[in-house]
Design a protein around this motif. Structure first.
Motif, PDB file in Angstrom:
ATOM      1  N   PHE A  11       0.848  -1.190   0.000  1.00 18.36           N
ATOM      2  CA  PHE A  11       0.000   0.000   0.000  1.00 18.36           C
ATOM      3  C   PHE A  11       0.880   1.235   0.000  1.00 18.36           C
ATOM      4  N   THR A  12       0.408   2.311  -0.647  1.00 14.58           N
ATOM      5  CA  THR A  12       1.171   3.549  -0.769  1.00 14.58           C
ATOM      6  C   THR A  12       0.359   4.705  -0.190  1.00 14.58           C
ATOM      7  N   CYS A  13       1.004   5.550   0.601  1.00 10.90           N
ATOM      8  CA  CYS A  13       0.351   6.729   1.171  1.00 10.90           C
ATOM      9  C   CYS A  13       0.188   7.787   0.084  1.00 10.90           C
ATOM     10  N   PRO A  14      -1.000   8.407  -0.071  1.00  9.57           N
ATOM     11  CA  PRO A  14      -1.172   9.410  -1.125  1.00  9.57           C
ATOM     12  C   PRO A  14      -0.450  10.724  -0.832  1.00  9.57           C
ATOM     13  N   GLN A  15      -0.082  10.987   0.423  1.00 13.09           N
ATOM     14  CA  GLN A  15       0.565  12.253   0.733  1.00 13.09           C
ATOM     15  C   GLN A  15       2.095  12.148   0.653  1.00 13.09           C
ATOM     16  N   CYS A  16       2.701  11.197   1.398  1.00 16.93           N
ATOM     17  CA  CYS A  16       4.160  11.124   1.427  1.00 16.93           C
ATOM     18  C   CYS A  16       4.718  10.085   0.451  1.00 16.93           C
ATOM     19  N   ARG A  17       3.882   9.288  -0.175  1.00 17.10           N
ATOM     20  CA  ARG A  17       4.265   8.284  -1.169  1.00 17.10           C
ATOM     21  C   ARG A  17       5.167   7.185  -0.607  1.00 17.10           C
ATOM     22  N   LYS A  18       5.124   6.961   0.699  1.00 17.33           N
ATOM     23  CA  LYS A  18       5.873   5.850   1.270  1.00 17.33           C
ATOM     24  C   LYS A  18       5.003   4.609   1.193  1.00 17.33           C
ATOM     25  N   ALA A  19       5.630   3.467   0.959  1.00 13.48           N
ATOM     26  CA  ALA A  19       4.903   2.210   0.803  1.00 13.48           C
ATOM     27  C   ALA A  19       5.073   1.368   2.061  1.00 13.48           C
ATOM     28  N   TYR A  20       4.038   0.605   2.361  1.00 14.04           N
ATOM     29  CA  TYR A  20       4.095  -0.323   3.490  1.00 14.04           C
ATOM     30  C   TYR A  20       3.351  -1.590   3.115  1.00 14.04           C
TER      31      TYR A  20
END
Length: 106
Positions: A11-20
């Motif tokens: 999954f990718t955060c829409p704000q910081c674009r970090k994936a987890y």
């Protein structure tokens, strides 16, 4: 073989674009804390509640206005203003005689 579990998804955060990695999306990003849950849309249930309350209020207002038209007093003084109106069956009381008098006729 159908019982095998699926692996984690990326999954990718829409704000910081970090994936987890995870099995389902988290309510907020673990890196930046951004809350990216789906924002609430239009609340149709509130509209339905308001319309039902408005309908009940209008029903009670209309029914109470019909009740105030009826006379509250009984007697000759109250029937004089109603004599000009509509002639309804059962308006004039008819005395009931028992046993019926055969001399009066049908």
């Amino acid at each position: 073989m159908g019982l095998a579990t699926k692996g984690p998804k990326l999954f990718t955060c829409p704000q910081c674009r970090k994936a987890y990695l995870g099995y389902e999306t988290l309510p907020d990003c673990p890196a930046c804390g951004f809350d990216y849950r789906a924002q609430g849309g239009f609340r149709w249930d509130v509209i339905v509640y308001l319309l039902s309350i408005l309908g009940l209020m209008s029903y009670f207002l209309v029914s109470s206005s019909y009740r105030t038209v009826l006379p509250t007093q009984t007697g000759p003084e109250s029937s004089s203003h109603m004599s000009n109106g509509e002639k309804l069956p059962g308006k004039t009381p008819v005395p009931i005689e028992y046993p019926p008098n055969p001399q009066t006729g049908p």
